[in-house]
Scaffold this active site. Structure first.
Site, PDB file in Angstrom:
ATOM      1  N   CYS A 297     -20.260 118.937  44.748  1.00  0.00           N
ATOM      2  CA  CYS A 297     -20.030 117.589  45.696  1.00  0.00           C
ATOM      3  C   CYS A 297     -18.945 117.887  46.893  1.00  0.00           C
ATOM      4  CB  CYS A 297     -20.098 116.380  45.194  1.00  0.00           C
ATOM      5  SG  CYS A 297     -18.576 116.388  43.959  1.00  0.00           S
TER       6      CYS A 297
ATOM      7  N   GLU B  79     -20.297 107.656  42.479  1.00  0.00           N
ATOM      8  CA  GLU B  79     -20.005 108.859  42.993  1.00  0.00           C
ATOM      9  C   GLU B  79     -20.990 109.790  43.762  1.00  0.00           C
ATOM     10  OE1 GLU B  79     -16.304 110.075  41.898  1.00  0.00           O
ATOM     11  OE2 GLU B  79     -15.961 108.634  40.247  1.00  0.00           O
TER      12      GLU B  79
HETATM   13  P1  NAP Z   1     -29.502 112.911  41.215  1.00  0.00           P
HETATM   14  O1  NAP Z   1     -30.695 113.672  41.447  1.00  0.00           O
HETATM   15  O2  NAP Z   1     -29.230 111.667  41.774  1.00  0.00           O
HETATM   16  O3  NAP Z   1     -29.355 112.577  39.625  1.00  0.00           O
HETATM   17  C1  NAP Z   1     -28.285 112.100  39.047  1.00  0.00           C
HETATM   18  C2  NAP Z   1     -28.560 111.341  37.807  1.00  0.00           C
HETATM   19  O4  NAP Z   1     -29.494 110.350  38.170  1.00  0.00           O
HETATM   20  C3  NAP Z   1     -29.499 112.260  36.881  1.00  0.00           C
HETATM   21  O5  NAP Z   1     -29.273 111.994  35.560  1.00  0.00           O
HETATM   22  C4  NAP Z   1     -30.723 111.651  36.972  1.00  0.00           C
HETATM   23  O6  NAP Z   1     -31.808 111.841  36.256  1.00  0.00           O
HETATM   24  C5  NAP Z   1     -30.599 110.151  37.439  1.00  0.00           C
HETATM   25  N1  NAP Z   1     -31.563 109.422  38.154  1.00  0.00           N
HETATM   26  C6  NAP Z   1     -32.563 110.036  38.858  1.00  0.00           C
HETATM   27  N2  NAP Z   1     -33.431 108.753  39.148  1.00  0.00           N
HETATM   28  C7  NAP Z   1     -32.648 107.587  38.790  1.00  0.00           C
HETATM   29  C8  NAP Z   1     -33.126 106.325  38.866  1.00  0.00           C
HETATM   30  N3  NAP Z   1     -33.957 105.860  39.469  1.00  0.00           N
HETATM   31  N4  NAP Z   1     -32.198 105.520  38.217  1.00  0.00           N
HETATM   32  C9  NAP Z   1     -31.086 105.810  37.459  1.00  0.00           C
HETATM   33  N5  NAP Z   1     -30.864 107.181  37.474  1.00  0.00           N
HETATM   34  C10 NAP Z   1     -31.762 108.175  37.952  1.00  0.00           C
HETATM   35  O7  NAP Z   1     -28.266 113.917  41.531  1.00  0.00           O
HETATM   36  P2  NAP Z   1     -28.261 115.359  40.873  1.00  0.00           P
HETATM   37  O8  NAP Z   1     -29.082 116.281  41.616  1.00  0.00           O
HETATM   38  O9  NAP Z   1     -28.117 115.412  39.492  1.00  0.00           O
HETATM   39  O10 NAP Z   1     -26.756 115.832  41.216  1.00  0.00           O
HETATM   40  C11 NAP Z   1     -26.459 116.405  42.684  1.00  0.00           C
HETATM   41  C12 NAP Z   1     -25.768 115.508  43.689  1.00  0.00           C
HETATM   42  O11 NAP Z   1     -24.729 114.658  42.841  1.00  0.00           O
HETATM   43  C13 NAP Z   1     -25.216 115.665  44.888  1.00  0.00           C
HETATM   44  O12 NAP Z   1     -25.616 114.836  45.773  1.00  0.00           O
HETATM   45  C14 NAP Z   1     -23.580 115.609  44.941  1.00  0.00           C
HETATM   46  O13 NAP Z   1     -23.142 115.518  45.850  1.00  0.00           O
HETATM   47  C15 NAP Z   1     -23.571 114.601  43.916  1.00  0.00           C
HETATM   48  N6  NAP Z   1     -22.490 114.668  43.012  1.00  0.00           N
HETATM   49  C16 NAP Z   1     -21.331 113.672  43.469  1.00  0.00           C
HETATM   50  C17 NAP Z   1     -19.958 113.898  42.768  1.00  0.00           C
HETATM   51  C18 NAP Z   1     -19.053 112.962  43.080  1.00  0.00           C
HETATM   52  O14 NAP Z   1     -17.890 113.004  42.429  1.00  0.00           O
HETATM   53  N7  NAP Z   1     -19.018 112.318  44.308  1.00  0.00           N
HETATM   54  C19 NAP Z   1     -19.774 114.782  41.841  1.00  0.00           C
HETATM   55  C20 NAP Z   1     -20.837 115.649  41.510  1.00  0.00           C
HETATM   56  C21 NAP Z   1     -22.069 115.479  41.827  1.00  0.00           C
HETATM   57  P3  NAP Z   1     -32.650 113.281  36.343  1.00  0.00           P
HETATM   58  O15 NAP Z   1     -31.937 114.247  36.009  1.00  0.00           O
HETATM   59  O16 NAP Z   1     -33.895 112.976  35.012  1.00  0.00           O
HETATM   60  O17 NAP Z   1     -33.319 113.120  37.597  1.00  0.00           O
END
Ligand code: NAP
Length: 516
Positions: free
Chosen positions: A321, A287
């Site tokens: 999001c 997501e």
């Molecule tokens: P993110 O930077 O992509 O991080 C999400 C998760 O992925 C974190 O636990 C992060 O760890 C981890 N991660 C980072 N690099 C990775 C890799 N190479 N392999 C595996 N995991 C990795 O996103 P965020 O800033 O936490 O969240 C915001 C985003 O989430 C926005 O784009 C928002 O739209 C989206 N979102 C979508 C939904 C939906 O239902 N569609 C709901 C909520 C949020 P770290 O924290 O250590 O970097």
């Protein structure tokens, strides 16, 4: 199992002085627990790591909320091995027993509700009502998925030919890696993990680096509810350090991810590559982000449209999001709606969310603050800033004022996900153009139309390219079991959390036929 029918968890009535008093008491108790350490949990054991993650209060970054383990590949390997070993017994555990554990986790969350809200305020920077909605959502996921598992446990009816019996049922998949974002640190972590667990899988839970303490509390609740040792591991760590390892490992059967498009696409790509000893095609449930639009036509109730644009754009400082980041206004009502939006957004109270009256808290982190500040700078060159100022010094908290830009449809601020309190207002000459602007995005998560024109609503019902489309209301705050949530296009793998098709994504469907 005789359960009461599913109902969404009720929200707190913050107008009640007793409720406000409970929240203040919880803030004071949890305030006294800040700064503690939380190890990883692997196979039921507390595991210390050489490094640590320091989680800070985004309203006051010098205040440490807690310190957690910082997993390396060594701990990730331990967690995957433990989960692989635990899977056998757990996958054969009765679905009713697994569902009961989820129901117990929901009951524990209800009992600890104000404490959970307080952690959200300190670590997530959430205003009270946002924290409340989020913990209610976590409880809803547990209650709903428990019932969904009971619905699916004996499979689904299919036809049989004469003289044979065909049976179609679901079985658990294996080890799932659950990777969560920071913006709904209780709800999304609980939702993804509970869906994977109740369907009989073992999970390794990795919270966001910005909300690992909340993650530790969710893990404790799963333990206390009775998830057996090893079936759930809690692995706080940096995505950049352990993410690829967890995704690429041959023991990983599926990855359940919520986060940015960039990380989601990377996970999808790495998971698709076969490596030695791998015996399955990994499933990715992802997501991802959004660039969500609200279209206001010339027949709309303008006051209510403006109020809902403001709620959708600035709730949790735009860090949802589903947040409205584009308002596309019909030329005939453009000036009116813009004026009403600006007036309402000006009235929002920005500050540290420990105070009851705050509507707009800080952004989650310094990188997020810098990113949003960069977009504000870019927006100033692309259009007219009609509300908001330049962000101040992040040392005093990662606060950014509600901001409104008047821009053209192709401005960067109108195209890219900002994930902050920044709204782009775009003028459309008619409804056709408004809908085409709304759909002109690689994302397709949420969207809304404000209109009294039946023809417009019916067209949008068919043509609005988003997984969740809302008419004449806000576009955020999807209710579990009522508004199944998930987007199209670059917003994810088309899954719908909190909906009837979600649990089967975590299982294998099997057909067994016997001829008599
Ligand atoms: P993110 O930077 O992509 O991080 C999400 C998760 O992925 C974190 O636990 C992060 O760890 C981890 N991660 C980072 N690099 C990775 C890799 N190479 N392999 C595996 N995991 C990795 O996103 P965020 O800033 O936490 O969240 C915001 C985003 O989430 C926005 O784009 C928002 O739209 C989206 N979102 C979508 C939904 C939906 O239902 N569609 C709901 C909520 C949020 P770290 O924290 O250590 O970097």
């Amino acid at each position: 199992m005789g359960l009461v029918p599913y109902e969404n968890e009720k929200y707190q009535d913050w107008s009640d002085a007793k409720v406000r008093e409970k929240m203040r008491a919880a803030l004071s108790t949890v305030g006294g627990r800040l700064g503690r350490s939380y190890p990883a949990i692997i196979g039921g054991k507390r595991v210390e790591t050489d490094g640590e993650i320091v989680s800070v209060d985004p309203s006051e970054p010098s205040r440490v909320v807690g310190r957690t383990a910082r997993a390396t590949e060594r701990e990730a390997d331990m967690a995957l091995e433990t989960a692989t070993n635990a899977f056998g017994t757990w996958s054969r555990t009765a679905p009713e027993a697994r569902a009961r554990i989820m129901l117990r986790a929901a009951a524990i969350m209800r009992r600890r509700k104000f404490e959970l809200l307080a952690w959200e305020v300190y670590e997530g920077g959430k205003p009270w009502s946002e924290a409340d909605a989020q913990v209610a959502e976590a409880i809803d996921f547990l209650e709903y998925y428990a019932r969904e598992m009971l619905r699916l446990k004996d499979g689904i009816e299919v036809y049989s030919v004469p003289g044979e019996e065909s049976r179609y049922s679901y079985m658990p998949m294996g080890v799932g890696v659950v990777i969560a974002p920071w913006n709904f640190p209780t709800a999304i972590l609980t939702g993804m993990a509970s869906a994977a667990l109740v369907t009989g899988n073992a999970v390794v839970m990795k919270p966001s680096e910005f909300t690992p303490v909340t993650g530790a509390i969710v893990a404790e609740i799963f333990e206390e509810a009775g998830v057996p040792d090893g079936v759930m591991s809690f692995l706080p760590g940096y995505g950049s350090e352990v993410g690829d390892y967890l995704v690429e490992d041959a023991r990983t059967r599926f990855i359940s991810f919520t986060g940015s498009m960039r990380t989601g696409l990377r996970i999808n790509e790495l998971a698709a590559r076969q490596i030695p000893r791998q015996r399955w095609i990994k499933r990715v449930i992802a997501e991802m982000g959004g660039k969500d639009a609200m279209v206001i036509d010339d027949s709309a109730d303008l006051d209510s449209a403006a109020a809902d644009i403001v709620k959708s754009a600035y709730g949790y400082s735009g860090q949802k999001c589903s947040a409205a980041s584009r308002a596309i206004l019909h030329a005939d009502v453009y000036d009116d709606v813009l004026a009403k939006v600006v007036e309402r957004a000006k009235a929002l109270k920005i500050g540290a969310p420990e105070a009851a009256e705050v509507n707009v808290g800080p952004l989650i982190s310094e990188p997020q603050f810098e990113k949003v500040a960069g977009y504000i700078e870019a927006g100033k060159g692309e259009g007219e800033r009609v509300l908001g100022g330049d962000p101040g010094d992040p040392e005093g908290g990662y606060f950014v004022e509600p901001t409104v830009f008047e821009v053209e449809r192709d401005a960067t601020v109108a195209r890219e996900e900002i994930f902050g309190p920044v709204l782009s207002i775009i003028k459309a000459r008619d409804f056709d153009e408004a809908l085409s602007i709304a759909n002109d995005s690689p994302y397709g998560l949420t969207g809304g139309v404000y209109s009294k024109n039946r023809e417009h609503l019916e067209r949008a019902r068919q043509e609005f390219k988003a997984g969740n489309v809302y008419f004449n209301r806000t576009i955020t705050g999807a209710l579990v079991g009522v508004q199944p949530f998930g987007g199209f296009g670059m917003s994810g793998t088309d899954s719908k959390a909190g909906g009837p098709d979600y649990l089967p994504l975590h299982m294998l469907a099997r057909t067994v036929v016997e001829r008599f």
